[in-house]
Design a protein around this motif. Structure first.
Motif, PDB file in Angstrom:
ATOM      1  N   ILE A 145       0.816  -1.274  -0.018  1.00 20.66           N
ATOM      2  CA  ILE A 145      -0.163   0.076  -0.027  1.00 20.66           C
ATOM      3  C   ILE A 145       0.997   1.309   0.033  1.00 20.66           C
ATOM      4  O   ILE A 145       0.620   2.199  -0.769  1.00 20.66           O
ATOM      5  CB  ILE A 145      -0.853   0.017   1.301  1.00 20.66           C
ATOM      6  CG1 ILE A 145      -1.938  -1.293   1.106  1.00 20.66           C
ATOM      7  CG2 ILE A 145      -1.777   1.346   1.223  1.00 20.66           C
ATOM      8  CD1 ILE A 145      -2.729  -1.442   2.442  1.00 20.66           C
ATOM      9  N   THR A 146       1.999   1.055   0.655  1.00 19.11           N
ATOM     10  CA  THR A 146       2.763   2.400   0.898  1.00 19.11           C
ATOM     11  C   THR A 146       3.331   2.815  -0.403  1.00 19.11           C
ATOM     12  O   THR A 146       3.476   3.876  -1.016  1.00 19.11           O
ATOM     13  CB  THR A 146       3.788   2.244   1.925  1.00 19.11           C
ATOM     14  OG1 THR A 146       3.493   1.939   3.285  1.00 19.11           O
ATOM     15  CG2 THR A 146       4.908   3.357   1.968  1.00 19.11           C
ATOM     16  N   LEU A 203       9.835   1.819  -8.645  1.00 21.94           N
ATOM     17  CA  LEU A 203       9.064   1.069  -7.906  1.00 21.94           C
ATOM     18  C   LEU A 203       8.368  -0.079  -8.776  1.00 21.94           C
ATOM     19  O   LEU A 203       7.875   0.215  -9.856  1.00 21.94           O
ATOM     20  CB  LEU A 203       7.853   2.018  -7.398  1.00 21.94           C
ATOM     21  CG  LEU A 203       8.399   3.267  -6.602  1.00 21.94           C
ATOM     22  CD1 LEU A 203       7.476   4.347  -6.252  1.00 21.94           C
ATOM     23  CD2 LEU A 203       9.157   2.965  -5.298  1.00 21.94           C
ATOM     24  N   PHE A 204       8.155  -1.198  -8.009  1.00 21.10           N
ATOM     25  CA  PHE A 204       7.767  -2.377  -8.773  1.00 21.10           C
ATOM     26  C   PHE A 204       6.423  -2.426  -9.136  1.00 21.10           C
ATOM     27  O   PHE A 204       6.016  -2.980 -10.370  1.00 21.10           O
ATOM     28  CB  PHE A 204       7.785  -3.628  -7.680  1.00 21.10           C
ATOM     29  CG  PHE A 204       7.010  -3.558  -6.549  1.00 21.10           C
ATOM     30  CD1 PHE A 204       5.716  -3.882  -6.516  1.00 21.10           C
ATOM     31  CD2 PHE A 204       7.735  -3.253  -5.299  1.00 21.10           C
ATOM     32  CE1 PHE A 204       4.738  -3.736  -5.265  1.00 21.10           C
ATOM     33  CE2 PHE A 204       6.948  -3.138  -4.293  1.00 21.10           C
ATOM     34  CZ  PHE A 204       5.684  -3.409  -4.150  1.00 21.10           C
ATOM     35  N   PRO A 205       5.369  -1.353  -8.850  1.00 27.35           N
ATOM     36  CA  PRO A 205       4.143  -1.397  -9.540  1.00 27.35           C
ATOM     37  C   PRO A 205       3.946  -0.313 -10.659  1.00 27.35           C
ATOM     38  O   PRO A 205       3.028  -0.334 -11.150  1.00 27.35           O
ATOM     39  CB  PRO A 205       3.071  -1.002  -8.083  1.00 27.35           C
ATOM     40  CG  PRO A 205       3.848  -0.305  -7.482  1.00 27.35           C
ATOM     41  CD  PRO A 205       5.098  -0.711  -7.561  1.00 27.35           C
ATOM     42  N   HIS A 206       5.215   0.423 -10.954  1.00 27.93           N
ATOM     43  CA  HIS A 206       4.813   1.414 -11.789  1.00 27.93           C
ATOM     44  C   HIS A 206       4.385   1.217 -13.062  1.00 27.93           C
ATOM     45  O   HIS A 206       3.661   1.896 -13.635  1.00 27.93           O
ATOM     46  CB  HIS A 206       6.410   2.170 -11.687  1.00 27.93           C
ATOM     47  CG  HIS A 206       6.065   3.409 -12.528  1.00 27.93           C
ATOM     48  ND1 HIS A 206       5.756   4.682 -12.112  1.00 27.93           N
ATOM     49  CD2 HIS A 206       6.913   3.965 -13.824  1.00 27.93           C
ATOM     50  CE1 HIS A 206       5.755   5.451 -13.116  1.00 27.93           C
ATOM     51  NE2 HIS A 206       6.535   5.054 -13.964  1.00 27.93           N
ATOM     52  N   TYR A 207       4.881   0.006 -13.772  1.00 27.15           N
ATOM     53  CA  TYR A 207       4.505  -0.373 -14.994  1.00 27.15           C
ATOM     54  C   TYR A 207       3.568  -1.566 -15.030  1.00 27.15           C
ATOM     55  O   TYR A 207       3.545  -2.068 -16.081  1.00 27.15           O
ATOM     56  CB  TYR A 207       5.721  -0.930 -15.856  1.00 27.15           C
ATOM     57  CG  TYR A 207       6.857   0.329 -16.033  1.00 27.15           C
ATOM     58  CD1 TYR A 207       6.757   1.296 -16.949  1.00 27.15           C
ATOM     59  CD2 TYR A 207       8.252   0.229 -14.995  1.00 27.15           C
ATOM     60  CE1 TYR A 207       7.710   2.215 -17.085  1.00 27.15           C
ATOM     61  CE2 TYR A 207       8.914   1.418 -15.441  1.00 27.15           C
ATOM     62  CZ  TYR A 207       8.856   2.380 -16.203  1.00 27.15           C
ATOM     63  OH  TYR A 207       9.761   3.144 -16.317  1.00 27.15           O
ATOM     64  N   ILE A 255       2.456   9.942  -6.035  1.00 23.68           N
ATOM     65  CA  ILE A 255       2.612  11.406  -5.601  1.00 23.68           C
ATOM     66  C   ILE A 255       3.525  11.870  -6.892  1.00 23.68           C
ATOM     67  O   ILE A 255       4.641  11.673  -7.125  1.00 23.68           O
ATOM     68  CB  ILE A 255       3.236  11.500  -4.132  1.00 23.68           C
ATOM     69  CG1 ILE A 255       2.492  11.028  -3.299  1.00 23.68           C
ATOM     70  CG2 ILE A 255       3.726  12.910  -3.848  1.00 23.68           C
ATOM     71  CD1 ILE A 255       3.061  10.389  -1.992  1.00 23.68           C
ATOM     72  N   PRO A 256       2.843  13.059  -7.335  1.00 22.90           N
ATOM     73  CA  PRO A 256       3.629  13.685  -8.359  1.00 22.90           C
ATOM     74  C   PRO A 256       5.161  14.253  -8.249  1.00 22.90           C
ATOM     75  O   PRO A 256       6.050  13.906  -8.818  1.00 22.90           O
ATOM     76  CB  PRO A 256       2.744  14.785  -8.816  1.00 22.90           C
ATOM     77  CG  PRO A 256       1.477  14.641  -8.490  1.00 22.90           C
ATOM     78  CD  PRO A 256       1.690  13.733  -6.940  1.00 22.90           C
ATOM     79  N   GLN A 257       5.177  14.720  -6.848  1.00 22.31           N
ATOM     80  CA  GLN A 257       6.619  15.180  -6.531  1.00 22.31           C
ATOM     81  C   GLN A 257       7.784  13.972  -6.538  1.00 22.31           C
ATOM     82  O   GLN A 257       8.858  14.450  -6.320  1.00 22.31           O
ATOM     83  CB  GLN A 257       6.386  15.776  -5.114  1.00 22.31           C
ATOM     84  CG  GLN A 257       5.644  17.306  -5.063  1.00 22.31           C
ATOM     85  CD  GLN A 257       3.847  16.956  -5.293  1.00 22.31           C
ATOM     86  OE1 GLN A 257       3.435  15.918  -5.201  1.00 22.31           O
ATOM     87  NE2 GLN A 257       3.340  17.984  -5.423  1.00 22.31           N
ATOM     88  N   LEU A 258       7.129  12.829  -6.282  1.00 17.71           N
ATOM     89  CA  LEU A 258       7.926  11.687  -6.281  1.00 17.71           C
ATOM     90  C   LEU A 258       8.525  10.924  -7.377  1.00 17.71           C
ATOM     91  O   LEU A 258       8.732   9.822  -7.524  1.00 17.71           O
ATOM     92  CB  LEU A 258       7.920  10.687  -5.131  1.00 17.71           C
ATOM     93  CG  LEU A 258       7.642  11.362  -3.570  1.00 17.71           C
ATOM     94  CD1 LEU A 258       6.939  10.325  -2.826  1.00 17.71           C
ATOM     95  CD2 LEU A 258       8.914  11.925  -3.316  1.00 17.71           C
ATOM     96  N   HIS A 259       8.156  11.837  -8.594  1.00 16.08           N
ATOM     97  CA  HIS A 259       8.271  11.023  -9.792  1.00 16.08           C
ATOM     98  C   HIS A 259       9.782  10.843 -10.262  1.00 16.08           C
ATOM     99  O   HIS A 259       9.837   9.583 -11.073  1.00 16.08           O
ATOM    100  CB  HIS A 259       7.941  12.184 -10.853  1.00 16.08           C
ATOM    101  CG  HIS A 259       8.897  13.390 -11.180  1.00 16.08           C
ATOM    102  ND1 HIS A 259       8.809  14.521 -10.514  1.00 16.08           N
ATOM    103  CD2 HIS A 259       9.718  13.666 -11.871  1.00 16.08           C
ATOM    104  CE1 HIS A 259       9.904  15.351 -10.570  1.00 16.08           C
ATOM    105  NE2 HIS A 259      10.275  14.660 -11.490  1.00 16.08           N
TER     106      HIS A 259
END
Length: 296
Positions: free
Chosen positions: A228-229, A246-250, A236-240
């Motif tokens: 979840i974290t 991050l493993f769920p990004h794609y 969060i756009p600021q952490l682009h």
């Protein structure tokens, strides 16, 4: 057999297990995992998601109105379900991949080692000629098999519901081209395999967490909490800057398989990222488990 021969034989706990014994251990782990009520409940929830989505779309469009009132709201592909029930497969996978599927995998992976330790059965498994490395690989193979099983449950459930509630036929890709139903079904199965492979990183993370504690509940809760974290951080756009790592990004890049021609860039990035997480956390799990003092 002479006494000298008996003395020369290594004790059972130190003999190298045969490949058939290792396959038997894997078969036992698979059967035990699938037969648990917790596993059956997780699979039941996953199978129910396409049913709920299909019924909701059917009720909303019974008077001919478009899904969401034409606003385009809802999971990807949902507006196409009424034209072709095969799109329910893509919609169900898009709806379950961000949370339901990884949560189920996290529960199974988190309980893999810690659950055995909490139940007091872990040291008895190690007394058998398994070895810590072989046991850990068997546990990870079992979790990956569950990744595939869970994804196929969603896929098959969506395919059945889509066929019952909506018409089937030629498929219109995201690019606007039309492909036959057979090719569309093939793409659906390929997407299911990609989704299952997308969960490899979560499986390795959960297995690593499972080696850190003797409480199955704590390991499952920690794995789901980390999931979840990371999902929140990925939004969060600021952490682009960190998000591509991050493993769920794609995860949702499987939608590119519905293009003509297929866009492979993000798909390859996703699979490469999952392999990286599997290597890092798999190695960390091995290092921790092989050095861990097993007292339960």
């Amino acid at each position: 057999m002479s006494r000298a021969d008996l003395r020369s034989r290594p004790p059972a706990a130190t003999r190298r297990p045969s490949p058939l014994w290792a396959l038997g251990l894997l078969h036992s782990e698979l059967v035990t995992t699938v037969r648990r009520w917790r596993t059956l409940a997780l699979l039941g929830v996953l199978a129910a998601v396409p049913v709920l989505v299909g019924i909701a779309v059917r009720i909303e469009t019974r008077d001919g109105a478009p899904v969401g009132g034409g606003s385009g709201e809802g999971p990807a592909f949902i507006t196409q379900i009424t034209n072709n029930g095969l799109f329910l497969v893509f919609t169900a996978l898009a709806a379950t991949l961000p949370f339901f599927l990884p949560m189920a995998v996290g529960v199974i992976a988190g309980d893999a080692i810690a659950g055995e330790a909490g139940a007091g059965t872990l040291r008895y498994l190690l007394v058998a000629p398994a070895g810590r490395t072989r046991l850990l690989l068997t546990k990870y193979a079992t979790v990956m098999a569950f990744c595939l099983l869970a994804t196929l449950v969603v896929t098959v459930s969506a395919l059945i519901v889509g066929a019952l509630l909506f018409p089937l036929g030629e498929l219109t890709t995201i690019s606007g081209t039309r492909v036959s139903f057979a090719e569309g079904l093939g793409r659906a199965l390929l997407i299911a395999l990609v989704v299952a492979a997308s969960l490899v990183g979560v499986a390795a993370l959960g297995l690593f967490v499972s080696t850190l504690t003797n409480s199955g509940i704590a390991a499952m809760a920690t794995t789901v909490g980390l999931l979840i974290t990371v999902q929140i951080v990925d939004q969060i756009p600021q952490l682009h800057v960190v998000q591509p790592y991050l493993f769920p990004h794609y995860w949702l890049s499987f939608a590119d398989l519905m293009r003509d021609p297929v866009y492979w860039d993000d798909l390859i990035r996703n699979l490469g990222l999952q392999a990286l997480y599997a290597g890092v956390f798999g190695s960390a799990a091995w290092a921790r488990f092989t050095a861990k003092d097993i007292s339960a």
